[in-house]
Design a protein around this motif. Structure first.
Motif, short mmCIF file in Angstrom:
data_model
loop_
_atom_site.label_atom_id
_atom_site.label_comp_id
_atom_site.label_asym_id
_atom_site.label_seq_id
_atom_site.Cartn_x
_atom_site.Cartn_y
_atom_site.Cartn_z
N HIS A 230 4.54 4.03 -15.63
CA HIS A 230 4.12 4.69 -14.27
C HIS A 230 3.44 3.54 -13.31
CE1 HIS A 230 3.19 8.54 -11.90
NE2 HIS A 230 2.34 7.58 -11.60
N TYR A 231 3.84 3.92 -12.18
CA TYR A 231 3.45 3.05 -11.22
C TYR A 231 2.52 3.63 -10.18
CZ TYR A 231 3.20 -0.20 -7.11
OH TYR A 231 2.49 -0.98 -6.23
N ALA A 232 1.35 2.91 -10.07
CA ALA A 232 0.39 3.76 -8.89
C ALA A 232 -0.55 2.72 -8.35
CB ALA A 232 -0.45 4.82 -9.60
N GLY A 233 -0.77 2.66 -7.22
CA GLY A 233 -1.80 1.84 -6.60
C GLY A 233 -1.82 0.22 -6.91
N ILE A 266 1.83 8.51 -19.69
CA ILE A 266 0.89 8.32 -18.76
C ILE A 266 1.03 8.95 -17.20
CG2 ILE A 266 1.63 5.92 -18.28
CD1 ILE A 266 -2.08 6.75 -18.45
N THR A 267 0.33 9.27 -16.51
CA THR A 267 0.85 9.73 -15.18
C THR A 267 -0.36 9.45 -14.37
OG1 THR A 267 1.84 11.19 -13.69
CG2 THR A 267 0.50 12.21 -15.10
N ALA A 268 -0.34 9.72 -12.92
CA ALA A 268 -1.48 9.34 -12.19
C ALA A 268 -1.53 10.54 -11.28
CB ALA A 268 -1.30 8.11 -11.28
N PRO A 270 -3.55 12.24 -7.31
CA PRO A 270 -3.76 11.83 -6.00
C PRO A 270 -5.05 11.24 -6.14
CG PRO A 270 -2.38 13.93 -5.94
CD PRO A 270 -2.71 13.83 -7.38
N SER A 271 -6.10 11.61 -6.89
CA SER A 271 -7.25 11.23 -6.90
C SER A 271 -7.62 9.97 -7.36
CB SER A 271 -8.14 12.36 -7.66
OG SER A 271 -7.79 11.99 -9.12
N GLY A 272 -6.64 9.26 -7.96
CA GLY A 272 -6.91 7.96 -8.61
C GLY A 272 -7.00 7.85 -10.14
N ASP A 273 -7.08 9.33 -10.57
CA ASP A 273 -7.32 9.42 -11.88
C ASP A 273 -6.12 9.34 -12.82
OD1 ASP A 273 -9.89 10.30 -11.56
OD2 ASP A 273 -9.53 12.40 -11.34
N LEU A 274 -5.99 8.63 -13.84
CA LEU A 274 -4.89 8.71 -15.06
C LEU A 274 -4.96 9.68 -15.65
CD1 LEU A 274 -4.70 4.86 -15.48
CD2 LEU A 274 -3.41 6.10 -13.88
N TYR A 275 -3.77 10.17 -16.21
CA TYR A 275 -3.84 11.30 -17.30
C TYR A 275 -3.10 10.69 -18.49
CZ TYR A 275 -6.22 14.79 -14.31
OH TYR A 275 -7.29 15.35 -13.53
N ALA A 276 -3.74 10.71 -19.50
CA ALA A 276 -3.15 9.88 -20.58
C ALA A 276 -2.93 10.89 -21.96
CB ALA A 276 -3.85 8.74 -21.31
#
Length: 344
Positions: A230-233, A266-268, A270-276
């Motif tokens: 997963h890609y984020a930020g 894994i995903t992200a 909008p808050s910047g939190d990751l969920y694993a």
């Protein structure tokens, strides 16, 4: 706060108080959630949903905007009959339609969404392919052979560097990136592999006819069973099955860090939190300050895997599947006051 905060400020901290409070008692489906959150099953393997028999072995998934509603797509990790299906949700959260977007492919495990709203469904079989699918069901899926023929697990698009990162499910698998000739068109491009030096080197023959892709570059870095991605930020997060690692690759600096163990998907938000999703039937939230706390637990389901984590476009619903073996599978929706809800 940026997702990069996770990469640069030291080790993760286990325990502490969740931003959502403690988990409550499990509901009828076995879901234990914080106060204010609710869960429901939106599809069951072998059962009809909006006229479609939902597939077995649900795996990778993603959400896409659809007017006032949204769409959730899910892969099927079945041999020869795998493919992918979609659920179309109305604005009020009811399921309005369900349909296949890919059929007759092999062991479609994970994948990834593109910025141009298509779904990359990855085949896990020998010399597996990446299929680009239309989540809206208007166009036929197409194989993207320039992205390589190997045991594809997952894909994640980096729009800043205009590349697609990919994982490989082999005990000595590699971490790849594909640079399309034209961003938004995955028909042609260059396949590279991450090497031990930290540099990327071109894979000479992505088709892997005479030599498998992971063996074509001598100093390619090895990973024990590449899994979710997963890609984020600015960061590509990916997991490895064999050693249960969660990794973070910073595309700008070219640095790679191992964050923790025991992660399946894994995903992200909008808050910047990751969920694993853990190897157990639990999902943890990893906050930008690197604190790890429980968010969800599925009880009474020993041996099940949690897969396909994805947030709705508004960030107020989290989708995931729980699968056990090839036949049993449930796809859940978790709704509630997620941090960052409504951000895009």
């Amino acid at each position: 706060m940026s997702h990069k905060t996770l990469l640069r400020t030291g080790p993760l901290t286990q325990g502490g108080t969740s931003p959502y409070g403690p988990l409550g008692l499990p509901d009828a489906e076995g879901l234990a959630l914080p106060s204010g959150f609710t869960g429901r099953v939106v599809a069951r393997s072998g059962h009809k949903v909006a006229g479609l028999t939902w597939h077995a072995a649900p795996d990778g998934g993603a959400c896409f905007p659809d007017g006032d509603g949204w769409i959730y797509v899910s892969n099927s990790e079945l041999p020869l009959l795998g493919g992918a299906s979609a659920l179309r949700f109305r604005a009020d959260g009811t399921v309005g339609d369900a349909y296949r977007i890919l059929s007759g492919t092999d062991l479609n495990c994970a994948g990834g969404a593109t910025p141009w709203h298509t779904w990359l469904s990855c085949e896990l079989g020998h010399r597996g392919r990446v299929f680009e699918c239309d989540p809206y069901g208007a166009r036929a899926a197409r194989p993207r052979l320039a992205m390589g023929r190997f045991r594809h697990e997952a894909a994640a698009c980096d729009p800043e560097r205009r590349v697609v990162y990919m994982t490989e499910d082999e005990p000595d698998g590699c971490f790849y990136r594909f640079s399309p000739s034209d961003w938004g068109d995955l028909t042609e491009g260059t396949l590279e592999v991450l090497c031990g030096s930290g540099h990327w080197r071109v894979v000479p023959s992505p088709a892997g006819l005479l030599q498998e892709t992971r063996h074509q570059v001598a100093d390619a870095r090895r990973f024990d069973g590449g899994d979710a991605c997963h890609y984020a930020g600015g960061v590509c997060y990916f997991t490895t099955k064999g050693d249960t690692g969660l990794w973070a690759y910073d595309g700008q600096s070219g640095t790679l860090d191992r964050l923790c163990e025991g992660v399946r998907a894994i995903t992200a938000a909008p808050s910047g939190d990751l969920y694993a999703a853990r190897r157990s039937t639990q999902i943890d939230v990893i906050a930008p300050d690197r604190e790890v706390t429980p968010f969800l637990r599925l009880e009474g389901q020993a041996g099940a895997e949690l897969t396909g984590l994805a947030f709705s476009p508004r960030g107020d619903r989290l989708y995931l599947s729980a699968r056990r073996g090839r036949a049993e599978g449930r796809t859940f929706e978790i709704a509630g006051p997620f941090r960052g809800c409504g951000q895009s």
